[in-house]
Design a protein around this motif. Structure first.
Motif, PDB file in Angstrom:
ATOM      1  N   GLN A  59      21.601  -1.790  70.318  1.00  0.00           N
ATOM      2  CA  GLN A  59      21.418  -1.794  68.871  1.00  0.00           C
ATOM      3  C   GLN A  59      19.969  -1.495  68.497  1.00  0.00           C
ATOM      4  N   LEU A  62      19.383   2.128  68.977  1.00  0.00           N
ATOM      5  CA  LEU A  62      20.017   2.867  67.887  1.00  0.00           C
ATOM      6  C   LEU A  62      19.153   2.822  66.630  1.00  0.00           C
ATOM      7  N   GLU A 106      27.245   7.843  71.849  1.00  0.00           N
ATOM      8  CA  GLU A 106      28.548   8.468  71.621  1.00  0.00           C
ATOM      9  C   GLU A 106      28.534   9.485  70.491  1.00  0.00           C
ATOM     10  N   TYR A 107      27.706   9.255  69.446  1.00  0.00           N
ATOM     11  CA  TYR A 107      27.888  10.051  68.230  1.00  0.00           C
ATOM     12  C   TYR A 107      26.608  10.028  67.404  1.00  0.00           C
ATOM     13  N   GLU A 120      23.225   8.816  60.987  1.00  0.00           N
ATOM     14  CA  GLU A 120      24.168   7.803  61.483  1.00  0.00           C
ATOM     15  C   GLU A 120      24.381   8.042  62.966  1.00  0.00           C
ATOM     16  N   ARG A 122      26.274   6.183  66.697  1.00  0.00           N
ATOM     17  CA  ARG A 122      27.094   5.139  67.317  1.00  0.00           C
ATOM     18  C   ARG A 122      26.919   5.202  68.826  1.00  0.00           C
ATOM     19  N   LYS A 124      28.297   3.131  72.626  1.00  0.00           N
ATOM     20  CA  LYS A 124      29.191   2.146  73.253  1.00  0.00           C
ATOM     21  C   LYS A 124      28.367   1.150  74.069  1.00  0.00           C
ATOM     22  N   MET A 143      31.494  -1.196  70.222  1.00  0.00           N
ATOM     23  CA  MET A 143      30.828   0.008  69.708  1.00  0.00           C
ATOM     24  C   MET A 143      29.806  -0.416  68.663  1.00  0.00           C
ATOM     25  N   ASN A 144      28.531  -0.075  68.878  1.00  0.00           N
ATOM     26  CA  ASN A 144      27.455  -0.365  67.922  1.00  0.00           C
ATOM     27  C   ASN A 144      27.206   0.843  67.022  1.00  0.00           C
ATOM     28  N   ALA A 145      26.760   0.561  65.815  1.00  0.00           N
ATOM     29  CA  ALA A 145      26.465   1.647  64.860  1.00  0.00           C
ATOM     30  C   ALA A 145      25.168   1.343  64.129  1.00  0.00           C
ATOM     31  N   SER A 146      24.491   2.408  63.713  1.00  0.00           N
ATOM     32  CA  SER A 146      23.259   2.265  62.934  1.00  0.00           C
ATOM     33  C   SER A 146      23.149   3.439  61.970  1.00  0.00           C
ATOM     34  N   GLN A 147      22.634   3.175  60.783  1.00  0.00           N
ATOM     35  CA  GLN A 147      22.431   4.236  59.800  1.00  0.00           C
ATOM     36  C   GLN A 147      21.068   4.045  59.141  1.00  0.00           C
TER      37      GLN A 147
END
Length: 587
Positions: A59, A62, A106-107, A120, A122, A124, A143-147
């Motif tokens: 995180q 990210l 991942e993305y 944005e 993401r 894993k 799955m972690n995400a950050s924007q």
């Protein structure tokens, strides 16, 4: 035998009996079970802690990566990566590789527009279990995400555009510039519904014609009042900063032609006026401040029709002073120019919603940030700049001109102090200090259409009719400098046309002008101004000067355009419009 055996076995039987009746070891199985459960839950805790540590690491990576991409100072290169999306992905992946988490990403998605940048990503999180695998749970994963979004509330753009004569000599150049600049205005402003973006137009050739309203806001000296000629000569010291004080004494550039040649053989040559353009007779090819209203500066507007109309009306004429154009372009982005813009806004010459511009430069504490941008374009290179000596700019000159009612040609004469002999009254009377070039004669008074008597005395207090002493600006409006040098000075008192011309005006070398351009570009970049450069079919010298001026990396801010190589000017303006983003950090 039997009794003996019974006696020997009795102690063993009693031991068994006591063992069967003993209760002290009854809790041991429970303790063992409890210890086992503690080990299991402890192992689970270890697995969960390992998973949480990895999740936090992913995180944090990210967050750092998305903020780095969204940062307004992070240039996303089209030329190197092919697309901004690809560059964004490379930056985020680099953060993960350096953190030892390269396989986790991942993305990545980039949304980059004229008023914003949103990133944005993401990743894993997978942690292999040591203890929970006993329970048939080999891994923990999520799955972690950050924007991250950055946005600058306001954008101030200065289009510093070359309108020198070479832009007209190849007529396609000025035509293509107008088309590209108008498209740029559409692209930048069409989606700005909140009055966040302002565009200033700063045309330049040998000078920058401010127009009367902006001119009036500065401390102009040596004013002359020639129609539509509103240029100011800048002191060399002003090029080391972006600001320009309204209280610094700035001499007005004379309307004068010191470049055009004159006939230097023979004697009298009829008056030679400032040379008109060979094709457009209403324009002047060699006047440094061309009196062209269409080339006035326009400050801080988002009125698309007005801006495009001004671009369409630009007139290409004159020399090239890139340093002067850049200096004024940065000055109108500098906060010191705010009173100028406020005054214009109060008179309806700038939209009122831009009356507080130029905004202060950004600092880490600035909440309502402003992006400042210069788009500097040239098709040439610096050309030796003229600067008149103060004593030849304004005020009374020693030159007289006959009134038209007495002399239809309005011939000139000039007073030379060196021809006055004050040693005796007789010699003073016999002095003939007025040179009359069309007669090749010295007179006791200025020419007024008639020749004075040969016995007429010269008097320091004489009043002469039918002739008028000229101001220097009146002289330059009527005659080119080299004609004055030849007919009124060289033929009268000697010397050469060049020596007298150099006394009247000096030339700033190209190397000095290039150095000044570099100084003001350096100052602009130090203040956070983004500098884009377009060398539009320019020679090597012009390309080098513009390339040195732009923001780094050059590959993203410097564009070379040519007919058969590189990109065309429309593409260059399109790239710049695409690259301009408004960013405000949010999370």
């Amino acid at each position: 035998m039997s009794n003996a055996f019974q006696k020997k076995s009795f102690p063993f039987g009693r031991m068994i009996h006591r063992f069967l009746r003993e209760e002290h070891g009854a809790m041991t199985p429970y303790i063992l079970i409890f210890i086992f459960l503690m080990l299991v839950f402890g192992g689970i805790s270890v697995d969960v802690m390992r998973f949480e540590a990895r999740r936090v690491a992913v995180q944090n990576t990210l967050d750092r990566a998305t903020l780095a991409v969204a940062n307004m100072n992070q240039v996303l290169s089209l030329s190197r990566y092919g697309s901004k999306q690809a560059h964004a992905e490379a930056i985020v992946q680099d953060h993960f590789d350096k953190a030892g988490l390269g396989s986790s990403l991942e993305y990545v998605h980039l949304d980059d527009g004229i008023n914003y940048r949103v990133v944005e990503a993401r990743a894993k999180v997978v942690s292999n279990n040591f203890f929970m695998s006993i329970l048939d749970v080999p891994t923990l994963n999520t799955m972690n995400a950050s924007q991250a979004e950055q946005r600058i509330s306001n954008v101030e753009i200065a289009l510093v555009l070359d309108v020198s004569g070479s832009m007209y000599n190849d007529i396609t150049r000025i035509t293509n510039l107008k088309s590209a600049a108008k498209d740029f205005i559409d692209m930048v402003l069409k989606n700005d519904t909140e009055n966040k973006i302002s565009i200033s137009i700063v045309p330049y050739n040998g000078q920058v014609n401010l127009g009367p309203d902006i001119f009036a806001m500065y401390n102009a000296t040596h004013k002359h009042g020639y129609a539509n000629s509103w240029c100011l000569d800048l002191p060399p010291s002003t090029y080391t900063s972006t600001s320009l004080s309204r209280f610094t004494a700035l001499p007005q550039t004379p309307f004068a032609d010191a470049w055009s040649s004159t006939t230097t053989s023979g004697n009298w040559v009829a008056l030679q006026r400032p040379a008109p353009d060979s094709v457009r007779s209403h324009l002047y090819a060699n006047v440094w401040c061309n009196p062209v209203e269409a080339n006035y500066v326009r400050l801080h507007s988002n009125n698309i029709p007005v801006l495009k109309s001004q671009i369409e009306g630009l007139v290409a004429i004159g020399a090239t002073s890139i340093d002067v154009g850049m200096k004024w372009g940065t000055a109108f982005l500098d906060p010191e120019a705010q009173p100028v813009v406020a005054s214009l806004a109060s008179r309806g010459l700038v939209p009122t919603h831009f009356s507080n511009r130029p905004a202060p430069y950004n600092t880490p504490e600035t909440i309502d940030k402003t992006m400042k941008v210069v788009v500097l374009m040239t098709d040439g290179e610096n050309f030796e700049q003229e600067r008149f000596s103060d004593s030849y700019r304004s005020g009374p000159s020693p030159i007289w001109r006959a009134n038209q009612n007495k002399d239809k040609d309005r011939n000139f004469s000039i007073f030379h102090e060196s021809k006055v002999d004050k040693s005796t009254s007789t010699k003073l009377c016999n002095s003939r200090p007025f040179w009359v070039p069309h007669l090749s004669a010295w007179h006791s008074r200025p020419w007024n259409g008639t020749t004075p008597s040969s016995s007429a005395c010269y008097s320091t207090t004489a009043v002469t009719s039918d002739t008028t002493q000229q101001t220097w600006q009146q002289v330059w409006e009527a005659a080119r400098v080299k004609w004055v040098a030849r007919q009124l000075y060289v033929r009268a008192v000697g010397g050469s046309v060049d020596s007298w011309t150099n006394q009247i005006r000096s030339l700033t070398s190209i190397s000095t002008m290039d150095s000044r351009l570099n100084d003001v570009c350096t100052a602009a970049k130090a203040k956070g101004i983004l500098v884009y450069g377009i060398a539009f079919e320019a020679p090597a010298g012009g390309q080098a000067a513009i390339k040195k001026c732009v923001t780094s990396p050059e590959s993203d801010y410097f564009y070379v355009t040519a007919d058969n190589e590189g990109i065309n000017i429309a593409t260059a303006f399109t790239f710049i419009a695409t690259n301009l983003t408004q960013l405000r950090l949010t999370q």
